[in-house]
Design an enzyme around this catalytic site. Structure first.
Site, PDB file in Angstrom:
ATOM      1  N   ARG A 149      12.772  71.884  16.583  1.00  0.00           N
ATOM      2  CA  ARG A 149      13.636  70.825  16.063  1.00  0.00           C
ATOM      3  C   ARG A 149      14.962  70.942  16.797  1.00  0.00           C
ATOM      4  NH1 ARG A 149      11.104  73.184  11.556  1.00  0.00           N
ATOM      5  NH2 ARG A 149       9.733  71.750  10.409  1.00  0.00           N
ATOM      6  N   LYS A 174      13.592  74.714   8.906  1.00  0.00           N
ATOM      7  CA  LYS A 174      13.468  73.822   7.758  1.00  0.00           C
ATOM      8  C   LYS A 174      12.883  74.579   6.574  1.00  0.00           C
ATOM      9  CE  LYS A 174      11.891  69.145   6.615  1.00  0.00           C
ATOM     10  NZ  LYS A 174      11.147  67.957   7.111  1.00  0.00           N
ATOM     11  N   HIS A 280      13.295  64.432  19.100  1.00  0.00           N
ATOM     12  CA  HIS A 280      12.235  64.867  18.188  1.00  0.00           C
ATOM     13  C   HIS A 280      10.852  64.460  18.692  1.00  0.00           C
ATOM     14  CE1 HIS A 280      11.340  66.763  14.372  1.00  0.00           C
ATOM     15  NE2 HIS A 280      10.493  65.797  14.086  1.00  0.00           N
ATOM     16  N   ARG A 283       9.008  67.254  20.208  1.00  0.00           N
ATOM     17  CA  ARG A 283       8.306  68.134  19.248  1.00  0.00           C
ATOM     18  C   ARG A 283       6.942  67.537  18.902  1.00  0.00           C
ATOM     19  NH1 ARG A 283       8.774  71.887  14.855  1.00  0.00           N
ATOM     20  NH2 ARG A 283       8.056  71.033  12.857  1.00  0.00           N
ATOM     21  N   HIS A 306       5.012  74.232   9.774  1.00  0.00           N
ATOM     22  CA  HIS A 306       4.605  73.355   8.676  1.00  0.00           C
ATOM     23  C   HIS A 306       4.080  74.176   7.499  1.00  0.00           C
ATOM     24  CE1 HIS A 306       3.839  69.668  11.512  1.00  0.00           C
ATOM     25  NE2 HIS A 306       5.105  69.817  11.178  1.00  0.00           N
ATOM     26  N   TYR A 315      -1.278  64.658  13.798  1.00  0.00           N
ATOM     27  CA  TYR A 315      -1.374  64.628  15.257  1.00  0.00           C
ATOM     28  C   TYR A 315      -2.804  64.432  15.737  1.00  0.00           C
ATOM     29  CZ  TYR A 315       3.399  66.277  14.885  1.00  0.00           C
ATOM     30  OH  TYR A 315       4.728  66.381  14.568  1.00  0.00           O
TER      31      TYR A 315
END
Length: 333
Positions: A149, A174, A280, A283, A306, A315
């Site tokens: 990120r 995050k 982004h 990423r 994640h 994805y």
């Protein structure tokens, strides 16, 4: 109670200035990032202004419902903006006003449809990098190489680089989670040369008395002087010295997100890429290209940080748009 009166939920809070001050204090104790702190304060400020204009009690869930509805219907804000405002107000209720909003939490969150992320092809990524040089290119290459990120690159410290293992330690990502991700082998030498120049800047700052960097989680009190050591220096520092908005100290902060975004826009412009894309997107491209190469989705999940593999699964749908698509019936005629 009208918007001009103070709430009686918390006796020591007497009006908007006190609410803002108390909220800042709690956010800092909870170790929220400075950006989140500023965003939450800004959103709550807007909510309090709305309540005051309409003579509404700031500590009533009905006021929150009316405000969120006003944002959605009159201001036509995006779902993400609506939810961000709600999160800030929810924090205000729970942590500052000490009041429960009841079932508003479920009813007032905006729901948006599932959207596929924008992704660059491998050739597009290469073209963007080929039109950049120096630090601009290195920063974007590191984001793509490790699926970072933008904030994670900005806050990367020298000590978080594992040269031998060719990996990066991402601290406080995050959700305040740590993880490891990839440092491309091609970037080892360019990064070493970059850090040689950064070290000279650091030494000059130390001589000038401004070489102490910000340390998270109150570590500056636990380890006095640690902020002056080379290991804690940002890998990508700002070009200028500025005042720390929290401590008031003059110091060199990390590079700004605007600097990185400008580099990305310039690379896309020079490469002639007209599709939507941002930093982004690199990423998203990292994850998609790994999956296209057959990397296990669980490993990709770990590299991205994640919580759930379901988030990473998006994805797999993107891959279908980049792979062999069926021929249109029009082209068969």
């Amino acid at each position: 109670m009208t918007g001009g009166e103070s709430t009686n939920i918390h006796p020591e809070i007497e009006g908007r200035d006190s609410i803002e001050s108390r909220m800042r204090e709690i956010l800092r104790v909870r170790n929220y990032s400075y950006r989140t702190e500023q965003t939450y304060i800004e959103r709550v400020r807007a909510y309090l202004s709305y309540a005051e204009r309409n003579s509404l009690a700031i500590d009533e869930p009905e006021t929150v419902r009316r405000y969120i509805s006003w944002l959605a219907l009159s201001r036509n804000v995006a779902a993400s903006t609506q939810n961000l405002s709600f999160n800030a107000i929810n924090f205000l209720f729970k942590e500052v006003l000490k009041k429960d909003m009841g079932d508003q939490s479920d009813n007032l969150r905006a729901r948006s449809g599932s959207k596929l992320p924008s992704v660059f092809t491998v050739d597009e990524v290469k073209a963007i990098f080929d039109h950049l040089e120096g630090t601009d290119r290195l920063m974007l290459e590191m984001i793509y190489a490790g699926g970072l990120r933008i904030s994670e690159l900005m806050r990367l410290r020298v000590q978080d680089i594992d040269w031998e293992g060719c990996q990066l330690f991402v601290r406080g990502g995050k959700g305040d989670k740590d993880r490891t991700t990839l440092l491309g082998r091609k970037l080892v030498e360019p990064l070493r040369k970059h850090l040689e120049a950064v070290k000279k800047i650091h030494e000059e700052d130390l001589s000038a008395g401004v070489g102490e960097v910000y340390l998270p989680n109150g570590l500056d009190r636990k380890y006095p002087g640690a902020g002056k050591t080379w290991g804690w220096m940002y890998a990508f520092p700002s070009e200028t010295i500025s005042k720390d908005p929290r401590s008031g100290k003059m110091r060199r902060h990390h590079v700004s997100d605007m600097t990185i975004q400008r580099a990305m826009k310039e690379g896309m412009r020079k490469a002639g890429i007209a599709k939507y894309g941002s930093v982004h997107t690199l990423r998203h491209s990292f994850a998609t290209h790994l999956l296209m190469k057959g990397v296990n989705i669980r490993e990709v999940q770990d590299l991205l940080g994640h919580n759930s593999v379901e988030t990473t699964m998006i994805y797999t749908h993107v891959i279908r748009t980049l792979g062999n698509r069926p021929e249109s019936p029009l082209d068969m005629m």
